[in-house]
Design an enzyme around this catalytic site. Sequence first.
Site, short mmCIF file in Angstrom:
data_model
loop_
_atom_site.label_atom_id
_atom_site.label_comp_id
_atom_site.label_asym_id
_atom_site.label_seq_id
_atom_site.Cartn_x
_atom_site.Cartn_y
_atom_site.Cartn_z
N SER A 133 0.98 -1.25 -0.21
CA SER A 133 0.14 -0.02 -0.03
C SER A 133 0.77 1.33 -0.06
CB SER A 133 -0.89 -0.05 1.32
OG SER A 133 -1.83 -1.10 1.23
N1 SAH Z 1 -0.83 -4.90 4.10
C1 SAH Z 1 -0.14 -4.92 2.85
C2 SAH Z 1 -1.08 -4.78 1.53
C3 SAH Z 1 -1.01 -5.88 0.59
S1 SAH Z 1 -2.26 -5.80 -0.58
C4 SAH Z 1 1.24 -4.30 2.70
O1 SAH Z 1 1.36 -3.67 3.43
O2 SAH Z 1 2.10 -4.63 1.96
C5 SAH Z 1 -3.40 -6.73 -0.04
C6 SAH Z 1 -3.04 -8.17 0.20
O3 SAH Z 1 -4.25 -8.70 0.97
C7 SAH Z 1 -2.39 -8.79 -0.73
O4 SAH Z 1 -1.12 -9.43 -0.27
C8 SAH Z 1 -3.48 -10.00 -1.06
O5 SAH Z 1 -2.89 -11.10 -1.38
C9 SAH Z 1 -4.27 -10.15 0.27
N2 SAH Z 1 -5.61 -10.81 0.55
C10 SAH Z 1 -6.38 -10.55 -0.62
N3 SAH Z 1 -7.54 -11.23 -0.24
C11 SAH Z 1 -7.30 -11.92 1.06
C12 SAH Z 1 -8.13 -12.56 1.75
N4 SAH Z 1 -9.33 -13.07 1.55
N5 SAH Z 1 -7.49 -13.06 3.17
C13 SAH Z 1 -6.24 -12.81 3.44
N6 SAH Z 1 -5.65 -11.86 2.56
C14 SAH Z 1 -6.03 -11.43 1.44
#
Ligand code: SAH
Length: 214
Positions: free
Chosen positions: A64
Amino acid sequence: MQDNFRHKGLRKQLVTLLKEKGITDVTVLAAIEKIPRHLFLDTAFVEFAYNDVAFPIGAGQTISQPFTVAFQTQLLQIKKNDKVLEIGTGSGYQTSVLCELGARVFSIERQKTLFQKTKILLTELHYTPRLFFGDGYLGQPSFAPFNKIIVTAGAPFIPPALTEQLAINGKLIIPVGEGESQIMTEITKDNSGKLTQKTYGEFKFVPLLEEKAN
Ligand code: SAH
């Protein structure tokens, strides 16, 4: 893993920018100033690690934008020892911010490759969240209730398991919406268990997908 004066200088500039954009919580700003965000990115993007933008982290996902991380974390109002559930571990950057604030962090990731990679990185950085490979729609009932819950992917609706697993006086911060952008939404649970909703404008997230992926 290197964290040099140049990286530190760039972090200071990032913090100045986040303040200009309206982030006021000094504990959140201090965490961002401390955490080496460049280590959470693929080496190809290291030069841009302290720009206020999102970046690919593999498996079709993104880390993000710093402003979004700061904004969501500020809304959470983390207190030391708060039990916090994060949905979407991704690169682990947001997880580290929560750890820096003294939270007891539980984080769920549905992509196996990211889950494994991030587990190694966070251990190397000496952060000790509990990481789970699973489906965030279900929360983590065996460790509930949580004082705070943060969802870092765009959710088409508010998963009922998450409001159920929210403690009394707890807070859930979740971007809601299925299209290109989502509405940052805050759900609070009062001491009678009643839920109240408040919104904070548009943000862009990758989608919250159902079920685990190997
Ligand atoms: N907090 C992260 C943001 C990553 S983007 C950071 O700081 O890098 C969002 C993430 O959510 C991705 O890695 C994706 O694989 C995950 N995601 C999507 N759907 C999900 C679900 N149902 N349960 C857990 N993780 C999920």
